[in-house]
Design an enzyme around this catalytic site. Structure first.
Site, mmCIF file in Angstrom:
data_model
loop_
_atom_site.group_PDB
_atom_site.id
_atom_site.type_symbol
_atom_site.label_atom_id
_atom_site.label_comp_id
_atom_site.label_asym_id
_atom_site.label_seq_id
_atom_site.Cartn_x
_atom_site.Cartn_y
_atom_site.Cartn_z
ATOM 1 N N GLU A 74 -3.232 -8.425 3.211
ATOM 2 C CA GLU A 74 -2.966 -9.012 4.521
ATOM 3 C C GLU A 74 -4.074 -8.712 5.527
ATOM 4 O OE1 GLU A 74 -1.696 -4.799 5.254
ATOM 5 O OE2 GLU A 74 -1.724 -6.180 3.535
ATOM 6 N N CYS A 90 0.828 -1.218 0.000
ATOM 7 C CA CYS A 90 0.000 0.000 0.000
ATOM 8 C C CYS A 90 0.863 1.269 0.000
ATOM 9 C CB CYS A 90 -0.998 -0.027 1.145
ATOM 10 S SG CYS A 90 -2.393 1.110 0.867
ATOM 11 N N ARG A 123 -14.085 3.640 12.805
ATOM 12 C CA ARG A 123 -13.127 4.606 13.348
ATOM 13 C C ARG A 123 -13.313 5.967 12.690
ATOM 14 N NH1 ARG A 123 -7.518 3.686 10.930
ATOM 15 N NH2 ARG A 123 -8.714 4.650 9.224
ATOM 16 N N SER A 152 -7.479 0.333 0.743
ATOM 17 C CA SER A 152 -7.905 1.336 1.715
ATOM 18 C C SER A 152 -6.909 2.487 1.651
ATOM 19 C CB SER A 152 -7.943 0.727 3.118
ATOM 20 O OG SER A 152 -8.305 1.692 4.086
ATOM 21 N N LYS A 172 -11.896 8.445 -0.801
ATOM 22 C CA LYS A 172 -11.098 7.298 -0.411
ATOM 23 C C LYS A 172 -11.554 6.034 -1.137
ATOM 24 C CE LYS A 172 -9.690 4.641 3.682
ATOM 25 N NZ LYS A 172 -9.828 4.471 5.151
ATOM 26 N N HIS A 206 -4.149 -4.010 0.463
ATOM 27 C CA HIS A 206 -3.900 -4.630 1.769
ATOM 28 C C HIS A 206 -4.438 -6.055 1.786
ATOM 29 C CE1 HIS A 206 -2.301 -1.358 4.230
ATOM 30 N NE2 HIS A 206 -3.151 -0.527 3.630
#
Length: 309
Positions: free
Chosen positions: A237, A142, A249, A192, A163, A235
């Site tokens: 992972e 990323c 969040r 992300s 985003k 991402h």
């Protein structure tokens, strides 16, 4: 085969509960084999969660790996105690005299500022430059991939209007790429990020190849020829709930984020997501260890870097 981790590392207990074979240092010292030495530069604020995610993927291989975690000396973590970092993480000054089979540079939540404005940018550039002669293959993730493409090849990042968040389908753009061997014709993994690199910039450099892309998320995976570098613009992972955590969040911060795409069933954040990228992540990390590292790295680890530009 197991992944070797530092004694007392909390992530080891999490992996054991998942029935993943973890070997502590004391037992590993008794084995007379040539394991792979992998260095992980963990730039994520959620250190323990990222440790577990990376170790989970590295452990799903018949190859034994010695894992060393590294912190930045020029950055003070706001989310992880210095006591924890000093106990389980090395600094660059302590690892730079060695050769390494592999290096993983994670993402970091600093996309919205210029590379040169990141407080540890100078140290990161020194590490990336050092890696060209002292690491056989480097996997960038990323923001780490954006930073690597910018440092090594001058490829800029661009701000996005909104985003990119969600789990996006990707397809291979080349045939017979070892990194994607065994992947489905269409495979998914999360993105992300607030910035992007553009395919036209990558394609101008003959030393770089886009091997996977997404109609919605753009450039997916880039590989280089000379320095054994892999750049994953996403991402894979991530755990099943990581995008959910980020979404709530950001809601809590009053940021009004969009619901991650193709993630919650029916795009309903009240429903638990279904993880549909686990096999892809395990396969690509295993392929990196096997085809980019194990089958090419010299048995004499000290000869890494000889004959490279």
């Amino acid at each position: 085969m197991p992944i070797k981790v530092p004694d007392e590392l909390p992530a080891a207990d999490v992996l054991k509960e998942e029935n993943i074979f973890v070997m502590h240092e004391n037992r590993a010292r008794a084995q007379d084999i040539r394991p792979l030495d992998i260095l992980v530069l963990n730039l994520m604020p959620t250190k323990v969660e990222t440790e577990v995610q990376i170790m989970r993927l590295l452990s799903n291989s018949p190859l034994q790996t010695n894992l060393t975690l590294m912190q930045m000396a020029t950055h003070v973590s706001k989310n992880t105690s210095q006591e924890y970092l000093d106990k389980f993480y090395d600094r660059f000054e302590n690892v730079r005299s060695r050769k390494w089979d592999g290096l993983i540079i994670t993402g970091a939540p600093v996309e919205n500022i210029g590379f040169e404005e990141v407080d540890y940018w100078g140290e990161l550039c020194e590490i990336m430059e050092w890696s060209k002669r002292n690491v056989f293959s480097t996997l960038h993730i990323c923001w780490g991939a954006q930073a690597g493409l910018y440092h090594h090849y001058g490829i800029p990042k661009y701000p996005l209007g909104k985003k990119i968040s969600g789990v996006f389908p990707h397809t291979a753009t080349v045939e017979d790429e070892p990194l994607l061997r065994g992947c489905d014709d269409v495979f998914c993994y999360p993105h992300s990020r607030h910035t992007e690199v553009r395919a036209e910039d990558v394609l101008r450099n003959p030393r770089l190849h886009i091997v996977a892309s997404s109609d919605e998320a753009g450039v997916g995976i880039v590989v280089s020829e000379k320095h054994g570098q892999v750049f994953v613009l996403g991402h894979m992972e991530y755990d099943a709930m990581t995008l959910s955590y980020e979404y709530y969040r950001d809601l809590g911060k009053g940021m009004e984020p969009e619901v991650p795409a193709h993630y919650f069933p029916g795009d309903d954040p009240s429903r638990d997501p279904v993880m549909n990228w686990r096999s892809t992540a395990n396969l690509i990390f295993t392929n990196w260890l096997n085809y980019y590292v194990y089958q090419q790295t010299p048995y004499d680890i000290n000869s890494i870097g000889e004959g490279r530009e």
